[in-house]
Motif scaffolding. Structure first.
Motif, PDB file in Angstrom:
ATOM      1  N   LEU A 176      33.512  51.795  42.651  1.00  0.00           N
ATOM      2  CA  LEU A 176      33.554  51.771  41.212  1.00  0.00           C
ATOM      3  C   LEU A 176      35.022  51.935  40.948  1.00  0.00           C
ATOM      4  O   LEU A 176      35.778  52.855  41.532  1.00  0.00           O
ATOM      5  CB  LEU A 176      32.609  53.077  40.522  1.00  0.00           C
ATOM      6  CG  LEU A 176      31.222  52.870  40.973  1.00  0.00           C
ATOM      7  CD1 LEU A 176      30.489  53.844  40.264  1.00  0.00           C
ATOM      8  CD2 LEU A 176      30.546  51.289  40.698  1.00  0.00           C
ATOM      9  N   SER A 177      35.359  51.451  39.846  1.00  0.00           N
ATOM     10  CA  SER A 177      36.920  51.565  39.554  1.00  0.00           C
ATOM     11  C   SER A 177      36.878  51.528  37.915  1.00  0.00           C
ATOM     12  O   SER A 177      36.350  50.741  37.218  1.00  0.00           O
ATOM     13  CB  SER A 177      37.720  50.442  39.912  1.00  0.00           C
ATOM     14  OG  SER A 177      38.925  50.548  39.988  1.00  0.00           O
ATOM     15  N   ASP A 178      38.067  52.420  37.557  1.00  0.00           N
ATOM     16  CA  ASP A 178      38.505  52.400  36.192  1.00  0.00           C
ATOM     17  C   ASP A 178      39.524  51.453  35.900  1.00  0.00           C
ATOM     18  O   ASP A 178      40.653  51.513  36.794  1.00  0.00           O
ATOM     19  CB  ASP A 178      39.011  53.759  35.696  1.00  0.00           C
ATOM     20  CG  ASP A 178      39.633  53.935  34.399  1.00  0.00           C
ATOM     21  OD1 ASP A 178      40.312  52.658  34.077  1.00  0.00           O
ATOM     22  OD2 ASP A 178      39.911  55.069  33.921  1.00  0.00           O
ATOM     23  N   LEU A 179      39.608  50.357  35.425  1.00  0.00           N
ATOM     24  CA  LEU A 179      40.475  49.294  35.192  1.00  0.00           C
ATOM     25  C   LEU A 179      41.093  49.307  34.092  1.00  0.00           C
ATOM     26  O   LEU A 179      41.941  48.306  33.642  1.00  0.00           O
ATOM     27  CB  LEU A 179      39.887  47.877  35.718  1.00  0.00           C
ATOM     28  CG  LEU A 179      38.875  47.680  36.735  1.00  0.00           C
ATOM     29  CD1 LEU A 179      38.331  46.162  36.743  1.00  0.00           C
ATOM     30  CD2 LEU A 179      39.889  47.771  37.986  1.00  0.00           C
ATOM     31  N   MET A 180      41.248  50.341  33.442  1.00  0.00           N
ATOM     32  CA  MET A 180      42.019  50.308  31.948  1.00  0.00           C
ATOM     33  C   MET A 180      43.258  49.988  32.028  1.00  0.00           C
ATOM     34  O   MET A 180      43.656  49.620  31.104  1.00  0.00           O
ATOM     35  CB  MET A 180      41.806  51.900  31.483  1.00  0.00           C
ATOM     36  CG  MET A 180      40.287  52.489  31.387  1.00  0.00           C
ATOM     37  SD  MET A 180      39.467  51.546  30.049  1.00  0.00           S
ATOM     38  CE  MET A 180      37.946  52.463  30.239  1.00  0.00           C
ATOM     39  N   GLN A 181      44.197  50.441  32.985  1.00  0.00           N
ATOM     40  CA  GLN A 181      45.489  50.200  33.115  1.00  0.00           C
ATOM     41  C   GLN A 181      45.826  48.884  33.859  1.00  0.00           C
ATOM     42  O   GLN A 181      46.878  48.451  33.640  1.00  0.00           O
ATOM     43  CB  GLN A 181      46.371  51.294  34.085  1.00  0.00           C
ATOM     44  CG  GLN A 181      46.273  52.514  32.887  1.00  0.00           C
ATOM     45  CD  GLN A 181      47.141  52.483  31.865  1.00  0.00           C
ATOM     46  OE1 GLN A 181      47.691  51.619  31.436  1.00  0.00           O
ATOM     47  NE2 GLN A 181      46.520  53.424  30.784  1.00  0.00           N
ATOM     48  N   ALA A 182      44.849  48.193  34.610  1.00  0.00           N
ATOM     49  CA  ALA A 182      45.006  47.180  35.227  1.00  0.00           C
ATOM     50  C   ALA A 182      44.748  45.865  34.512  1.00  0.00           C
ATOM     51  O   ALA A 182      45.543  44.806  34.629  1.00  0.00           O
ATOM     52  CB  ALA A 182      44.137  47.018  36.565  1.00  0.00           C
ATOM     53  N   PHE A 183      43.652  45.837  33.564  1.00  0.00           N
ATOM     54  CA  PHE A 183      43.308  44.454  33.038  1.00  0.00           C
ATOM     55  C   PHE A 183      44.193  44.267  32.115  1.00  0.00           C
ATOM     56  O   PHE A 183      44.454  44.898  30.992  1.00  0.00           O
ATOM     57  CB  PHE A 183      41.714  45.252  32.051  1.00  0.00           C
ATOM     58  CG  PHE A 183      41.220  44.000  31.278  1.00  0.00           C
ATOM     59  CD1 PHE A 183      40.532  43.128  32.164  1.00  0.00           C
ATOM     60  CD2 PHE A 183      41.256  43.885  30.020  1.00  0.00           C
ATOM     61  CE1 PHE A 183      39.853  42.150  31.542  1.00  0.00           C
ATOM     62  CE2 PHE A 183      40.584  42.734  29.368  1.00  0.00           C
ATOM     63  CZ  PHE A 183      39.989  41.830  30.116  1.00  0.00           C
ATOM     64  N   CYS A 184      44.484  42.728  32.262  1.00  0.00           N
ATOM     65  CA  CYS A 184      45.474  42.109  31.343  1.00  0.00           C
ATOM     66  C   CYS A 184      46.905  42.620  31.669  1.00  0.00           C
ATOM     67  O   CYS A 184      47.700  42.146  31.022  1.00  0.00           O
ATOM     68  CB  CYS A 184      45.177  42.220  30.000  1.00  0.00           C
ATOM     69  SG  CYS A 184      43.693  40.998  29.511  1.00  0.00           S
ATOM     70  N   LYS A 185      46.998  43.498  32.645  1.00  0.00           N
ATOM     71  CA  LYS A 185      48.394  43.697  32.919  1.00  0.00           C
ATOM     72  C   LYS A 185      48.745  43.191  34.473  1.00  0.00           C
ATOM     73  O   LYS A 185      49.997  42.813  34.758  1.00  0.00           O
ATOM     74  CB  LYS A 185      48.628  45.190  33.242  1.00  0.00           C
ATOM     75  CG  LYS A 185      48.713  45.880  31.797  1.00  0.00           C
ATOM     76  CD  LYS A 185      48.920  47.295  31.958  1.00  0.00           C
ATOM     77  CE  LYS A 185      48.929  48.099  30.712  1.00  0.00           C
ATOM     78  NZ  LYS A 185      49.187  49.493  30.632  1.00  0.00           N
ATOM     79  N   ILE A 186      47.976  43.047  35.257  1.00  0.00           N
ATOM     80  CA  ILE A 186      48.120  42.344  36.522  1.00  0.00           C
ATOM     81  C   ILE A 186      46.885  41.829  36.683  1.00  0.00           C
ATOM     82  O   ILE A 186      45.671  41.895  36.245  1.00  0.00           O
ATOM     83  CB  ILE A 186      48.331  43.372  37.728  1.00  0.00           C
ATOM     84  CG1 ILE A 186      47.285  44.589  37.624  1.00  0.00           C
ATOM     85  CG2 ILE A 186      49.711  44.074  37.540  1.00  0.00           C
ATOM     86  CD1 ILE A 186      47.472  45.409  38.761  1.00  0.00           C
TER      87      ILE A 186
END
Length: 376
Positions: A176-186
């Motif tokens: 499971l992963s928190d993608l808050m900082q990754a989504f739409c950034k990379i």
């Protein structure tokens, strides 16, 4: 599009919240004024709004490869993380512990505690990358689901998701992963994760919308009851305005992702080369990181005065995770990486984004140099 602001703020805190895409939010608001009907109603006007929500769910399925019914909209990133952990508890009611990275947002640890999970922390290198050998040892000793964010909100370090996925598959466990900082950034390898979360305000879609992707479709799971919204997973009238903003901003972000990241990488290189010449230490400089994020240790003790000095010049940076920055606690990420408390208290984060301009970066470099020399 540009950053609409009533002042002359030079904004460098995109990881806390991305400035809104003004034109998109404005057009969605006009749409809401014209079509404000409750999407759960029985009229054709309500059904049309429900159709828009389902279209966004379908869009998320298309860009991630996930199943539509496993996407649930909520209000904030914290709620999204709680929903993810609650779904894990429903799936595995007797599970006692989970394996967790030491870099998670505070809401993730809080959610684990709320649902009775003991977090077993993965060791990390000073680089900010988790120790894969230690993870394998933990999985071998006590096979458990693994929770590891993809990109650090403070360091910007991108974790080795492919290797983590390989290990969790080997031991038959969820990833499971928190993608808050990754989504739409990379570019995000969604297929590697069994469940994940992301939020609208991190990409410029405004507050009030977040997304959880559940590891499995479970008709018995309810975040809370009282209505049949969100495929009966989350009762409550959906925020049609925020959901509409979220899809439109996501489309723009993904369409411009490559060009934006080339620009932000240039800014990052320029910033860091100058900051090092001023005596700053760039954290995890040699690791794969978000191109918009620089986490550094200042060569001065008076960090509060430094931040106030920048603010007086109309510039905003942060000391790390926005949910903890007011408390001025030492960054737990840095402590786990082996930095001292004294070093961690001298850390600040600079994060750029869609509306950052080269002249703003040059101004930040100039003012940072002046303040460091003044406060030494």
């Amino acid at each position: 599009m540009k950053f609409h602001s009533t002042n002359e703020i030079k904004y460098f805190d995109y990881n806390a919240t991305h400035p809104p895409y003004h034109e998109i939010l404005e057009s969605c608001l006009e749409e809401y004024f014209d079509s404000f009907y409750n999407p759960s109603g029985i009229t054709r006007f309500s059904l049309k709004n429900q159709g828009k929500i389902e279209q966004t769910r379908k869009y998320l399925s298309q860009i991630t490869g996930g199943k539509e019914k496993q996407f649930v909209f909520s209000s904030t990133g914290t709620e999204a993380n709680y929903a993810l952990i609650q779904s894990l508890r429903v799936m595995q009611p007797t599970l006692a512990s989970v394996i967790v990275s030491p870099f998670e947002h505070s809401s993730m640890y809080a959610a684990l505690g709320s649902y009775g999970f003991e977090p077993i922390l993965i060791q990390t290198h000073r680089s900010g990358v988790i120790d894969l050998n230690h993870l394998q040892s933990l999985l071998k000793t006590n096979p458990s689901p693994v929770i590891c964010l993809y990109a650090g909100n403070e360091t910007g370090v991108i974790q080795p998701a492919e290797e983590i996925r390989s290990l969790t598959k080997q031991y038959g466990q969820l990833f499971l992963s928190d993608l808050m900082q990754a989504f739409c950034k990379i570019p995000v390898p969604f297929h590697l994760f069994d469940g994940y979360t992301f939020s609208g305000h991190k990409i410029g879609a405004g507050m009030g919308i977040a997304v959880t992707y559940f590891p499995e479709e479970n008709k018995e799971f309810r975040l809370f009851g009282g209505g049949n919204q969100e495929n009966e997973h989350r009762a409550g009238t959906e925020n049609t305005f925020a959901i509409s903003c979220f899809q439109k901003v996501t489309e723009i972000q993904l369409a411009n992702l490559e060009e934006k990241n080339v620009r932000l990488q240039t800014f990052q290189t320029l910033l860091e080369s100058n900051l090092e010449s001023f005596g700053c230490e760039i954290i995890a400089k040699e690791e794969r990181r978000l191109p918009n994020t620089t986490f550094l240790i200042l060569p001065i003790q008076t960090v509060d005065f430094f931040l106030l000095g920048l603010e007086e010049k109309g510039m905003i940076v942060s000391t790390g995770s926005s949910c903890k920055s007011r408390a001025r606690e030492a960054s737990k990420s840095l402590l786990h990486m082996g930095y001292s408390e004294e070093e961690a208290l001298r850390a600040i984060r600079i994060s750029t984004g869609s509306f950052t301009k080269l002249e703003d970066v040059n101004l930040l470099i100039d003012q940072t140099n002046q303040l460091i020399q003044k406060l030494k």
